[in-house]
Design an enzyme around this catalytic site. Structure first.
Site, PDB file in Angstrom:
ATOM      1  N   HIS A  52      -4.052 -35.315 -29.211  1.00 28.44           N
ATOM      2  CA  HIS A  52      -4.991 -34.191 -29.140  1.00 28.44           C
ATOM      3  C   HIS A  52      -4.938 -33.372 -30.434  1.00 28.44           C
ATOM      4  O   HIS A  52      -5.966 -33.183 -31.102  1.00 28.44           O
ATOM      5  CB  HIS A  52      -4.635 -33.310 -27.938  1.00 28.44           C
ATOM      6  CG  HIS A  52      -5.537 -32.128 -27.784  1.00 28.44           C
ATOM      7  ND1 HIS A  52      -6.606 -32.129 -26.923  1.00 28.44           N
ATOM      8  CD2 HIS A  52      -5.549 -30.914 -28.394  1.00 28.44           C
ATOM      9  CE1 HIS A  52      -7.229 -30.958 -27.010  1.00 28.44           C
ATOM     10  NE2 HIS A  52      -6.612 -30.208 -27.893  1.00 28.44           N
ATOM     11  N   GLU A  53      -3.739 -32.917 -30.781  1.00 28.32           N
ATOM     12  CA  GLU A  53      -3.625 -32.022 -31.940  1.00 28.32           C
ATOM     13  C   GLU A  53      -3.966 -32.742 -33.240  1.00 28.32           C
ATOM     14  O   GLU A  53      -4.456 -32.126 -34.191  1.00 28.32           O
ATOM     15  CB  GLU A  53      -2.226 -31.393 -32.008  1.00 28.32           C
ATOM     16  CG  GLU A  53      -1.821 -30.575 -30.780  1.00 28.32           C
ATOM     17  CD  GLU A  53      -2.811 -29.474 -30.406  1.00 28.32           C
ATOM     18  OE1 GLU A  53      -3.578 -29.028 -31.279  1.00 28.32           O
ATOM     19  OE2 GLU A  53      -2.831 -29.081 -29.218  1.00 28.32           O
ATOM     20  N   HIS A 107      -7.539 -32.287 -34.041  1.00 30.38           N
ATOM     21  CA  HIS A 107      -7.788 -31.018 -34.726  1.00 30.38           C
ATOM     22  C   HIS A 107      -7.357 -31.129 -36.191  1.00 30.38           C
ATOM     23  O   HIS A 107      -8.053 -30.682 -37.098  1.00 30.38           O
ATOM     24  CB  HIS A 107      -6.973 -29.891 -34.080  1.00 30.38           C
ATOM     25  CG  HIS A 107      -7.485 -29.464 -32.734  1.00 30.38           C
ATOM     26  ND1 HIS A 107      -8.771 -29.005 -32.542  1.00 30.38           N
ATOM     27  CD2 HIS A 107      -6.885 -29.392 -31.518  1.00 30.38           C
ATOM     28  CE1 HIS A 107      -8.925 -28.665 -31.260  1.00 30.38           C
ATOM     29  NE2 HIS A 107      -7.800 -28.903 -30.629  1.00 30.38           N
ATOM     30  N   GLU A 122     -12.738 -28.848 -30.824  1.00 32.67           N
ATOM     31  CA  GLU A 122     -12.174 -29.485 -29.637  1.00 32.67           C
ATOM     32  C   GLU A 122     -12.767 -30.873 -29.413  1.00 32.67           C
ATOM     33  O   GLU A 122     -12.120 -31.746 -28.847  1.00 32.67           O
ATOM     34  CB  GLU A 122     -12.400 -28.576 -28.418  1.00 32.67           C
ATOM     35  CG  GLU A 122     -11.650 -28.978 -27.168  1.00 32.67           C
ATOM     36  CD  GLU A 122     -10.129 -28.796 -27.255  1.00 32.67           C
ATOM     37  OE1 GLU A 122      -9.634 -28.275 -28.275  1.00 32.67           O
ATOM     38  OE2 GLU A 122      -9.446 -29.195 -26.295  1.00 32.67           O
TER      39      GLU A 122
HETATM   40 ZN    ZN Z   1      -7.480 -28.423 -28.612  1.00 28.96          ZN
END
Ligand code: ZN
Length: 512
Positions: free
Chosen positions: A279-280, A283, A309
């Site tokens: 997830h990160e 980003h 996101e």
């Molecule tokens: Zn996030």
């Protein structure tokens, strides 16, 4: 104030000079903002427990400086000077994009009195620390006054900013320019209408034996080296970034070649670390892909949290929970963790895509996740608009959980106190998670159309073509287009729920 503490009247400058001053001003403000982010990163990763009070003072001081710069009256004159010139003639050109975003930011900033800006920052910084201290002890009574104060300040902020629809819109605009409660509501209603019966259908099918992955031994060093290996394989540049540990994983851009993300390790399950890394990293890859030559100006800055996101959810879910991804990584995972059961690939994919309504948003599967966001969207809207008081929040939370997920939290920690956002003054932030899921599905469907053999490439461990597609279509544009404009340009369609819903239906129907 604008340049070297001397006020040069905009009337004495050419539009080119005025623009150069604005760029410099923007970059210098960005130095301060990234310093503040660095302090926040430090606060979350390694600050000694007794250092928090002083840290709040440091961050509040920086917030005051930043606010002063952002509200500098000279900015308005400089903006007007360039706006009236041919420099801004090309729509979506670098100058026009920067002017559009500077104008918007300046007009919002000047509406917030300095004392309120500082009070908001102090409340956020203190709220976050108090949340960290009170949540483990399930101590709602101690946390409540801080949240109450934050909500009062957020209402004040909304009134100061002004709004056409409802107070909540004023706060949402910080995170997702162009969206309002009224533009989001139809999307969220469509999701809810599909997800509730779909979840019921999934839960009604006979369940396989309990997930065999948890409760085994996953030594932290092995998890950490796997995380780094995956990060590099997906395209993260460790020469221009770091991976650290924090209670709440996050990613932050501190400069053109300094992007940091964090994770947390659970030695009984590899999932939290690996999926938060996926997830990160989404980003972080976005931050690493922004045009460095425009650093410190809107043209070189991420367009919105929803688009941000979309990058994290794309890598975490569309990629990281796909069969193709595991075709490549499952053998490595088995080698890394001898404790893993020997499952076939299909069973493995089922295990990492288990659907089960749960209490905790950050642990939610792809089907139930957006129901957690719908709950938060409804509640924060009600809090900010004055329809709900903080004292009544836990009961409203529990009622919403029962209606959407059929569960009642046993305590505050697993209910209303689970997220840091409201404690940290982030009202209007939650909807960007669901927007991210919608944008991610729509972008990924288009990447599948345009990157030939995408699944085969991923199955072979080659993620470069996907990253190149994202760089080309999304990252390099910075804030050139507004989110809905960007998705329409990239995919040829307005933002729609059908891409996400089709993806979920197809995937989870096949998996059962
Ligand atoms: Zn996030």
């Amino acid at each position: 104030m604008i340049k070297d503490h001397k006020t040069i009247s905009a009337s004495c400058l050419s539009p080119e000079q005025a623009y150069a001053c604005l760029v410099q001003h923007s970059q210098e403000t960005a130095y301060l903002k990234t310093l503040s982010r660095l302090l926040a990163w430090d606060q979350r990763t390694c600050l000694p427990s007794q250092g928090h009070n002083f840290r709040h003072q440091q961050r509040a001081f920086l917030a005051r400086l930043i606010h002063r710069r952002q509200t500098d009256p000279a900015l308005g004159e400089y903006l007007a000077k360039v706006e009236a010139s041919p420099l801004a003639a090309t729509p979506e050109g670098d100058v026009a994009v920067n002017l559009r975003e500077w104008r918007r930011a300046w007009e919002r900033a000047v509406r917030i009195p300095e004392e309120l800006a500082v009070a908001l920052t102090k409340a956020a910084s203190a709220g976050e620390s108090v949340w960290e201290a009170t949540r483990p002890a399930n101590d709602w009574e101690s946390f409540r006054p801080y949240l109450g104060r934050t909500v009062r300040l957020q209402r004040e902020k909304a009134e100061a900013l002004g709004y056409a629809g409802e107070p909540f819109d004023a706060l949402l605009a910080d995170f997702e320019p162009g969206e309002t409660a009224a533009t989001l509501s139809p999307l969220f209603s469509e999701l809810q209408r599909f997800l509730l019966p779909f979840l019921e259908k999934i839960m009604a099918t006979p369940k396989r034996p309990a997930n065999p992955l948890r409760g085994r031994s996953f030594p932290r060093p092995a998890q950490e080296s796997l995380a780094r290996h995956v990060a590099v394989r997906l395209g993260f540049d460790f020469e221009a970034g770091r991976l650290d540990v924090s209670a709440h994983p996050f990613a932050t851009g501190l400069g053109p070649a300094d992007v940091r993300f964090t994770t947390r390790y659970d030695e009984h399950y590899f999932g939290p670390a690996l999926f938060s890394v996926l997830h990160e990293i989404g980003h972080a890859l976005y931050e690493q892909g922004l045009p460095a030559e425009h650093w410190g100006t809107p043209r070189g800055t991420a367009v919105s949290l929803g688009i941000h996101e979309s990058q994290s959810r794309l890598w975490e879910n569309l990629v990281g929970r796909s069969l193709a991804f595991w075709q490549h990584f499952y053998p490595l995972l088995q080698k890394t963790f001898p404790s893993l059961p020997d499952l076939g690939l299909q069973d493995w994919q089922l295990a990492v895509n288990e659907v089960q309504p749960g209490l905790i948003r950050t642990e939610a599967d792809e089907v139930t996740y957006n129901l957690h966001i719908i709950l938060r969207f409804d509640l924060e809207r009600a809090l900010v608009n004055g329809r709900l008081q903080v004292d009544d929040l836990p009961e409203a939370w529990n009622e919403g959980m029962r209606n959407l997920l059929g569960l009642t939290p046993p305590d505050f920690r697993h209910g209303v106190m689970q997220d840091v956002h409201w404690a940290a003054g982030l009202f209007g932030y939650f909807p960007t998670y669901t927007l991210g899921n919608l944008y991610a599905a729509q972008f990924f469907a288009q990447a599948q159309n345009e990157v030939s053999g995408l699944e085969e490439l991923m199955a072979a461990g080659d993620f470069r073509p996907l990253l190149a597609w994202l760089r080309q279509n999304i990252h390099q544009h910075g804030s050139r287009f507004r989110p809905r404009q960007l998705v329409a340009r990239v995919t040829g369609h307005e933002l729609q729920t059908r891409f996400l819903l089709t993806y979920l239906e197809k995937k989870f129907t096949a998996l059962r």
